[in-house]
Scaffold this motif. Structure first.
Motif, PDB file in Angstrom:
ATOM      1  N   ASP A 129       0.833  -1.211   0.000  1.00 47.04           N
ATOM      2  CA  ASP A 129       0.000   0.000   0.000  1.00 47.04           C
ATOM      3  C   ASP A 129       0.868   1.261   0.000  1.00 47.04           C
ATOM      4  N   THR A 130       1.846   1.279  -0.911  1.00 50.51           N
ATOM      5  CA  THR A 130       2.745   2.431  -1.023  1.00 50.51           C
ATOM      6  C   THR A 130       2.860   2.856  -2.481  1.00 50.51           C
ATOM      7  N   VAL A 131       3.411   4.043  -2.686  1.00 48.92           N
ATOM      8  CA  VAL A 131       3.742   4.523  -4.020  1.00 48.92           C
ATOM      9  C   VAL A 131       5.151   5.091  -3.958  1.00 48.92           C
ATOM     10  N   THR A 132       5.978   4.731  -4.934  1.00 46.69           N
ATOM     11  CA  THR A 132       7.340   5.238  -5.021  1.00 46.69           C
ATOM     12  C   THR A 132       7.416   6.276  -6.126  1.00 46.69           C
ATOM     13  N   VAL A 133       7.985   7.432  -5.795  1.00 45.27           N
ATOM     14  CA  VAL A 133       8.144   8.526  -6.750  1.00 45.27           C
ATOM     15  C   VAL A 133       9.511   8.399  -7.409  1.00 45.27           C
ATOM     16  N   HIS A 134       9.515   8.425  -8.746  1.00 42.76           N
ATOM     17  CA  HIS A 134      10.755   8.417  -9.520  1.00 42.76           C
ATOM     18  C   HIS A 134      10.814   9.695 -10.349  1.00 42.76           C
ATOM     19  N   THR A 135      12.025  10.166 -10.598  1.00 37.89           N
ATOM     20  CA  THR A 135      12.179  11.247 -11.566  1.00 37.89           C
ATOM     21  C   THR A 135      11.992  10.681 -12.966  1.00 37.89           C
ATOM     22  N   GLY A 136      11.972  11.562 -13.961  1.00 41.24           N
ATOM     23  CA  GLY A 136      11.703  11.132 -15.326  1.00 41.24           C
ATOM     24  C   GLY A 136      12.749  10.225 -15.919  1.00 41.24           C
ATOM     25  N   ASP A 137      13.937  10.143 -15.283  1.00 39.38           N
ATOM     26  CA  ASP A 137      14.965   9.224 -15.773  1.00 39.38           C
ATOM     27  C   ASP A 137      14.934   7.890 -15.042  1.00 39.38           C
ATOM     28  N   GLY A 138      13.931   7.704 -14.183  1.00 38.68           N
ATOM     29  CA  GLY A 138      13.753   6.415 -13.531  1.00 38.68           C
ATOM     30  C   GLY A 138      14.347   6.296 -12.148  1.00 38.68           C
ATOM     31  N   HIS A 139      15.082   7.303 -11.682  1.00 41.39           N
ATOM     32  CA  HIS A 139      15.704   7.212 -10.359  1.00 41.39           C
ATOM     33  C   HIS A 139      14.653   7.413  -9.268  1.00 41.39           C
ATOM     34  N   PRO A 140      14.623   6.523  -8.267  1.00 40.36           N
ATOM     35  CA  PRO A 140      13.666   6.696  -7.168  1.00 40.36           C
ATOM     36  C   PRO A 140      14.027   7.901  -6.315  1.00 40.36           C
ATOM     37  N   VAL A 141      13.007   8.668  -5.921  1.00 34.32           N
ATOM     38  CA  VAL A 141      13.207   9.863  -5.093  1.00 34.32           C
ATOM     39  C   VAL A 141      12.723   9.607  -3.677  1.00 34.32           C
ATOM     40  N   SER A 142      11.536   9.008  -3.542  1.00 34.99           N
ATOM     41  CA  SER A 142      10.959   8.818  -2.218  1.00 34.99           C
ATOM     42  C   SER A 142       9.845   7.794  -2.309  1.00 34.99           C
ATOM     43  N   ARG A 143       9.495   7.224  -1.149  1.00 32.23           N
ATOM     44  CA  ARG A 143       8.437   6.220  -1.060  1.00 32.23           C
ATOM     45  C   ARG A 143       7.423   6.687  -0.023  1.00 32.23           C
ATOM     46  N   HIS A 144       6.140   6.551  -0.332  1.00 30.50           N
ATOM     47  CA  HIS A 144       5.098   7.123   0.518  1.00 30.50           C
ATOM     48  C   HIS A 144       3.979   6.121   0.750  1.00 30.50           C
ATOM     49  N   PRO A 145       3.405   6.083   1.949  1.00 33.59           N
ATOM     50  CA  PRO A 145       2.218   5.250   2.186  1.00 33.59           C
ATOM     51  C   PRO A 145       1.003   5.870   1.523  1.00 33.59           C
TER      52      PRO A 145
END
Length: 293
Positions: free
Chosen positions: A274-290
């Protein structure tokens, strides 16, 4: 992860940088402290009436920040002074945001940090991104409470392939792609659809989207887009009879090649957590959020 950690992570990935963080942070702290303190007075003169500016060390002590505070609202703009060959970087911080959703680095449509060459251009960009004088009408580029608005951008949203984790199934969202708009929206849709991440993923992958909006009701939207109740407006317009063409299948692409789809942000849901991971447009993960509030 703090604003300073996010900016460092994007531009200091080499092994040599990892072996001597104390030396690098000390140098960066010295550089940014001198500029931030010297710039505070000038910033106050450049800001709109009612805004304030002050220099302060970041929580981790690695950098000094020039903090711009509007007369109303809870959010602030945190500016990292030029260092290591970069210009000013802008972070938007809202202490009343959801868990893990308190800061976001301002980026270009290509997903790069939106470095500014001068203090004057930085202040203009920060005020534009954090404007307490905007109308209180929510919109695709506006925080839900209406006190703050953020630069609009498109994004991709989807799921990692269960059997081939290097692949992602994604759909495009044309508006509201900035994290400060998209993350609260996803949480509200998650709540509106019964706190079921798997169902949420299925709904999101069924269409490309003009925008996501949990207040959407079924039928034909005012823009002629098909309205999906509790989710948003699809990208495909409906015909005179109110029907829309069958959507093409979702794109399936390697995460390593996501930049070829020319997006500013990528959001990957994890139905198991039940989370979503934010990536920049080049695919690098930035942060993970519930997804839960």
């Amino acid at each position: 992860m703090s604003f300073q950690d996010r900016t460092d992570a994007m531009h200091h990935r080499s092994s040599s940088a990892c072996t001597a963080p104390a030396t690098r942070y000390t140098r960066i702290s010295d550089e940014t402290r001198e500029v931030a303190v010297a710039s505070a007075g000038l910033a106050a003169d450049l800001l709109p009436a009612g805004w304030t500016a002050h220099a302060t060390p970041a929580a981790g002590g690695g950098v000094y920040l020039l903090v711009l505070t509007p007369p109303e609202g809870t959010a602030q703009a945190q500016l990292i002074a030029p260092h290591a060959g970069h210009g000013w970087a802008i972070g938007i911080t809202d202490p009343t945001g959801g868990a893990g959703d308190t800061d976001t680095v301002l980026r270009t449509p290509d997903g790069d940090i939106a470095y500014q060459p001068t203090l004057a251009t930085t202040i203009r960009a920060a005020v534009d991104a954090l404007d307490s004088d905007t109308t209180t009408t929510p919109g695709p580029d506006r925080h839900a409470r209406g006190a703050v608005h953020y630069l609009d951008s498109g994004c991709l949203i989807g799921l990692t392939d269960q059997h081939r984790p290097h692949l992602v199934h994604v759909r495009a969202v044309e508006h509201g792609g900035h994290p400060h708009a998209m993350l609260p929206t996803l949480r509200r849709i998650f709540t509106a659809t019964g706190h079921d991440s798997a169902d949420l993923g299925t709904r999101l992958l069924a269409h490309d989207w003009d925008r996501l909006d949990p207040t959407t009701t079924a039928g034909r939207g005012v823009t002629g887009r098909r309205a999906i109740a509790g989710v948003g407006l699809t990208h495909a317009a409906t015909g005179p009879d109110g029907t829309a063409p069958e959507p093409e299948p979702a794109d399936v692409v390697p995460l390593a090649h996501i930049s070829e789809l020319d997006t500013a942000w990528l959001y990957l849901l994890d139905p198991d957590a039940d989370t979503v991971t934010v990536h920049t447009g080049d695919g690098h993960p930035v942060s993970r959020h519930p997804l839960t509030h």
